[in-house]
Design a protein around this motif. Sequence first.
Motif, PDB file in Angstrom:
ATOM      1  N   VAL A 171      32.041   9.664   1.580  1.00  0.00           N
ATOM      2  CA  VAL A 171      31.658  10.898   2.221  1.00  0.00           C
ATOM      3  C   VAL A 171      32.714  11.831   2.709  1.00  0.00           C
ATOM      4  O   VAL A 171      33.702  11.063   3.387  1.00  0.00           O
ATOM      5  N   SER A 172      32.782  12.885   2.324  1.00  0.00           N
ATOM      6  CA  SER A 172      33.709  13.969   2.709  1.00  0.00           C
ATOM      7  C   SER A 172      32.990  15.096   3.294  1.00  0.00           C
ATOM      8  O   SER A 172      32.029  15.392   2.844  1.00  0.00           O
ATOM      9  N   MET A 176      39.480  15.524  -4.841  1.00  0.00           N
ATOM     10  CA  MET A 176      38.733  15.519  -6.184  1.00  0.00           C
ATOM     11  C   MET A 176      38.932  14.245  -6.932  1.00  0.00           C
ATOM     12  O   MET A 176      38.206  13.231  -7.233  1.00  0.00           O
ATOM     13  N   THR A 177      40.490  13.929  -6.805  1.00  0.00           N
ATOM     14  CA  THR A 177      40.940  12.419  -7.367  1.00  0.00           C
ATOM     15  C   THR A 177      40.273  11.256  -6.437  1.00  0.00           C
ATOM     16  O   THR A 177      39.877  10.374  -6.992  1.00  0.00           O
ATOM     17  N   LEU A 178      40.068  11.430  -5.043  1.00  0.00           N
ATOM     18  CA  LEU A 178      39.703  10.391  -4.341  1.00  0.00           C
ATOM     19  C   LEU A 178      38.190  10.331  -4.512  1.00  0.00           C
ATOM     20  O   LEU A 178      37.556   9.019  -4.539  1.00  0.00           O
ATOM     21  N   ALA A 179      37.339  11.313  -5.091  1.00  0.00           N
ATOM     22  CA  ALA A 179      35.891  11.303  -5.254  1.00  0.00           C
ATOM     23  C   ALA A 179      35.764  10.417  -6.572  1.00  0.00           C
ATOM     24  O   ALA A 179      34.873   9.767  -6.782  1.00  0.00           O
ATOM     25  N   ALA A 180      36.780  10.778  -7.598  1.00  0.00           N
ATOM     26  CA  ALA A 180      36.466  10.149  -8.707  1.00  0.00           C
ATOM     27  C   ALA A 180      36.931   8.908  -8.824  1.00  0.00           C
ATOM     28  O   ALA A 180      36.486   7.797  -9.793  1.00  0.00           O
ATOM     29  N   MET A 181      37.814   8.302  -7.846  1.00  0.00           N
ATOM     30  CA  MET A 181      38.323   6.861  -7.729  1.00  0.00           C
ATOM     31  C   MET A 181      37.199   5.646  -7.753  1.00  0.00           C
ATOM     32  O   MET A 181      37.561   4.752  -8.812  1.00  0.00           O
ATOM     33  N   PRO A 182      36.328   5.807  -7.015  1.00  0.00           N
ATOM     34  CA  PRO A 182      35.216   4.563  -7.175  1.00  0.00           C
ATOM     35  C   PRO A 182      34.651   4.276  -8.451  1.00  0.00           C
ATOM     36  O   PRO A 182      34.437   3.434  -8.909  1.00  0.00           O
ATOM     37  N   GLY A 208      43.449  12.792 -14.345  1.00  0.00           N
ATOM     38  CA  GLY A 208      42.693  13.953 -13.504  1.00  0.00           C
ATOM     39  C   GLY A 208      43.198  13.671 -11.688  1.00  0.00           C
ATOM     40  O   GLY A 208      44.025  12.774 -11.680  1.00  0.00           O
ATOM     41  N   ALA A 209      42.377  14.215 -11.010  1.00  0.00           N
ATOM     42  CA  ALA A 209      41.619  15.400 -11.348  1.00  0.00           C
ATOM     43  C   ALA A 209      41.978  16.621 -10.467  1.00  0.00           C
ATOM     44  O   ALA A 209      41.612  17.191  -9.806  1.00  0.00           O
ATOM     45  N   TRP A 210      43.570  16.790 -10.324  1.00  0.00           N
ATOM     46  CA  TRP A 210      44.290  17.847  -9.695  1.00  0.00           C
ATOM     47  C   TRP A 210      44.170  17.473  -8.128  1.00  0.00           C
ATOM     48  O   TRP A 210      45.231  17.156  -7.686  1.00  0.00           O
ATOM     49  N   GLY A 211      43.245  18.232  -7.449  1.00  0.00           N
ATOM     50  CA  GLY A 211      43.149  18.007  -5.894  1.00  0.00           C
ATOM     51  C   GLY A 211      43.185  16.596  -5.718  1.00  0.00           C
ATOM     52  O   GLY A 211      42.248  15.883  -6.062  1.00  0.00           O
ATOM     53  N   LYS A 268      35.213  21.930 -11.169  1.00  0.00           N
ATOM     54  CA  LYS A 268      34.626  22.875 -10.567  1.00  0.00           C
ATOM     55  C   LYS A 268      35.200  23.148  -8.995  1.00  0.00           C
ATOM     56  O   LYS A 268      34.876  23.670  -8.127  1.00  0.00           O
ATOM     57  N   SER A 269      36.467  22.655  -8.959  1.00  0.00           N
ATOM     58  CA  SER A 269      37.180  22.306  -7.671  1.00  0.00           C
ATOM     59  C   SER A 269      36.305  21.762  -6.605  1.00  0.00           C
ATOM     60  O   SER A 269      36.377  22.042  -5.562  1.00  0.00           O
ATOM     61  N   ASP A 270      35.244  20.901  -7.038  1.00  0.00           N
ATOM     62  CA  ASP A 270      34.502  20.412  -6.153  1.00  0.00           C
ATOM     63  C   ASP A 270      34.298  18.919  -6.360  1.00  0.00           C
ATOM     64  O   ASP A 270      34.246  18.051  -7.343  1.00  0.00           O
ATOM     65  N   PRO A 271      34.606  17.950  -5.253  1.00  0.00           N
ATOM     66  CA  PRO A 271      34.632  16.465  -5.264  1.00  0.00           C
ATOM     67  C   PRO A 271      33.559  15.906  -5.958  1.00  0.00           C
ATOM     68  O   PRO A 271      33.792  15.051  -6.859  1.00  0.00           O
ATOM     69  N   LYS A 272      32.358  16.509  -5.552  1.00  0.00           N
ATOM     70  CA  LYS A 272      30.907  15.704  -6.270  1.00  0.00           C
ATOM     71  C   LYS A 272      31.095  15.957  -7.560  1.00  0.00           C
ATOM     72  O   LYS A 272      30.546  14.984  -8.432  1.00  0.00           O
TER      73      LYS A 272
END
Lengths: 389, 290, 314
Positions: C233-234, A108-114, A102-105, A78-82
């Motif tokens: 957090v972003s 978004m990739t940084l949020a999925a990495m953990p 993934g995750a295109w942007g 949904k183009s949303d990091p969460k």
Amino acid sequence: MRRWVLTWIAPTSLALVIVSAGVAQQDPIKIGVIAPLSGPVAASGNYVRMGAEIARDWINARGGVHGRRVALLVEDNKSDPKEAAGAAEKLIARDQVPVLMGAWGSSMTLAAMPKLEEYGVPMVVETSSAASITKRGNPWVFRISPPSEMEALGLEKYLGALGIRQADFMAVNTDWGRGAVTAFGDMLRRHNAGIGAVEFMDQAATDMNAQLTKIRGAGGDTLFLTTSVEQITLVLKQAQELRVARRIITTGGSSSPSQLVKQAGAAAEDSYHIVFFMPWFPEAMPDPNLAKAFVDEWTRRGNPFEGLTEGFRGHDGIATIAEAIRIASRAEPQAIREALWKVSLMGLNGPIKFEKDGPAGRESGQSRPSIFLVQIKGGKAALPAFLRK
Amino acid sequence: MEAFLQHLLNGLLLGGTYALLGIGLTLIFGLMNVVNFAHGEFYTLGAYLTFAAASLLRVNFVLAIAVAILGGSLLGALCERVLLRPLRGESIDTTMLVMIGLWIATQNGELLAWGGVAKSIPHPFPTAPIVIGPVSVAPLRLFVLAAVLVLIAGSHVLIHRTRLGVAMRATFQDRETAALMGIDVGGIHTLTFAFGSGLAAAAGALLGPIFLVYPSMGDLAALKAFSVVILGGLGNFAGATLGGVILGIAEELGAGYVSSGYRDAVGFVIIILVLLVRPSGLFARAGRVG
Amino acid sequence: MQHGVARRSAIVLLAGLLLTTPFWLPNPYHLHILIMAGIFSILALSLNLLLGYTGLLSLGHAAFFGIGAYTSALLALKAEWPFVAGFVAAVMLAGGSGYAIGRLALRLRGAYFVLVTISFAGVASLVSVNWMELTNGPLGLPGIPAAEVAGFVFRTKRAVYYLVLAVAGLAYLVCRRLVRSRMGRAFVALRENEALAASVGVDGARHLGLATVISAGMAGGAGSLYAHYTRFVSPEVFLFSYTVTMVIMVVAGGKGTLAGPIVGAVIFTILPEALREATSWQWQMLLYGVLLILTLLFLPRGIVPALTAWRDRR
């Protein structure tokens, strides 16, 4: 009492039952794909998905990997990091995929990495270009797209031919845009080019006249533009209205010159675009036959031609993963991660092979993608004059 | 100086577009007291209808805009009858949430129907800018500015100079009395919502060709519309117009001379400051309560 | 008497259910959904104090959540504060900004208050994007340590589940205590008729101010939990969509009731995930919107009040 049961327990347990329903299949090899299929960058995400589907069908037509079919489990971030983090969690923990793309942007990739580290599952990053992705010491990340620094180095060899003396920057206010400004700025400074105005725009902004008026007054000869194809269209049109006479170079590879020709018309004329795939002249790509076959298959499926510069990423990502699974000869996360280091493959963009990047002992994989420069001339994408033989 | 004049002109043109977004909402939000988060979706609908008419059916540009306005009004009427009428008398939060539901559903419906790729609407105006001394402007933008003025003046006359307008204002000021006077209160609700939605669709039809048409285009538009309505005072057309222009020029100068990263913050700060000084907007008439 | 026993056994049953969840629902993905439901329960409870009890429609609640998340994250990363201290600071800083908004609420009502809160959240969001030196801008803050209390590190999902459950339970008790006190009755009096409330001696300024401070502080606490759970957090934590989600939970769950926000939070956290399972991605959000509309058309006061009314009718 009844009230308690009704207001608390009934809805909760009902909802839990809904989630727990549905049983996963075991047979094919599952590859998780996280892409922005809705939201502001939905178009790009869907192109990546289309490219991934072509790769999947090709692999399956050749008999799959070690006789097992490949299945894509596509989740919308949904183009949303969460949502990207949630999608990774769902694919890994619920669907038990051994590997992700993934995750295109970048955000978004940084949020999925953990999540990759938490569960120990590798992910091939197909689009994101923020430097930090491979610098964080996440050993589960393998990137086939170029970080902005690499892109800037790719442009370096054309600097003489372009003759840039002073450059201005306009970028989307995200880690991608800011990263590109830093990377290209550093590269230009090394060649003693001046840096004029540096302007940012919100991801959703549509009116960029203020920034362009400022850039018009800054007096440079080249404008570096880093954002989505939608905003590039708007900037080109508004630059024409404001008579901002500049050489415009877009970075990031998501500019889709064909779409710009369609939607910005004359305003796109003469602009330069860094791309990672050139569907207009597949014969000029590192593997002409593969490129030609992909372009043909893409058109045969009725996918829009302007999506090819984005869609190739999906193909290369899935092809990389399939090759790793072939080398590993079993679809398990740890084995696939080790195999990814051994992958050496010709993709649509060029050779894919991972080198170590990031803090020692916890390196991420980074491939060295090919970088191409095209120019819009006469309403068509063409090689710039100084590259034509 | 050259840059300043251009900034000022940009701000004026931008302000015109904001005013256009605001006038439809000032009816629905200002008069009807519906926190209409789906307003941006009528804007998007107007843009897509214009695209469909002008690009797919190849009808005349002006006719395409008319089609969009008509379509927006009809759908607005439908929404009022189906979604808002059953909830009359419920709290403002409930109707707001229904409109949020409509917003989410229609935006994703548009994505499903049209795909995520942005569309551009063809228009008959030349793309080369008109150059006047140090500043330049696209002909299309001047046409839109003119159309905005016509729409605002027309709406003002409709609300303040016609029997229908009197009935509208009477209904939302005192429902019971209006009903006793023989006004079809239900019909007025439907009509007002349809009119406001039609104006939103008009905004989409006019701004679609300047910008691009894509499913989430209404989000920013709705946010700006709310800002304009609050700045101008609820239910006030002249206020919405001035509010739009003030917002447009402030954003433009803020981005031009302070920092482009904080561009949208300028608008927010102005709203906070204005409401601190004048708690009911810049141009509110006395006695109007939100 | 009979009623009291039944009620007490229901509480014990519910508590038992919640406390044993990680044992009969071991999949980490399901636990993740429940943890998010717990964090959103705190947010919905906090928004309900304003929306449900004082009638103030705050559409900037994501700002308090974001301020809490950033406060906690920055203190942990840059000043190496322990989690508990960071959590308290997050609650206090968010509460402090709530105080400022509360002051505004004294002058503004209805639509104007809505816009001021939206604007406040908008400014906070832009500061988080543009103040690179402090917030690291759009790059966000990675590597936030897991929560730690008295030497115990909440690293596993199961541990975080209990932490969130405890904080959510605390938030629930605070809300219950508050709305059943004199102060809660004053809130409602202000919501129903401010002039009348003032005439019988309810100090509107003090009560509204206090309501916003407590509400904002709770949202800040939820932000702190979120930061230490996701470890990243972003600026997206300030997004308007978070506020919209909270409003959906409160109003569809049943505003002005104690159970409503929690029921709403649980249902509307699980619903998108359930739709993920049930349909393809094209239909998820479309159906979500339609279901939301239908819920309100049939239950305009929300789910919990409707269930209560149904029980009372029987």
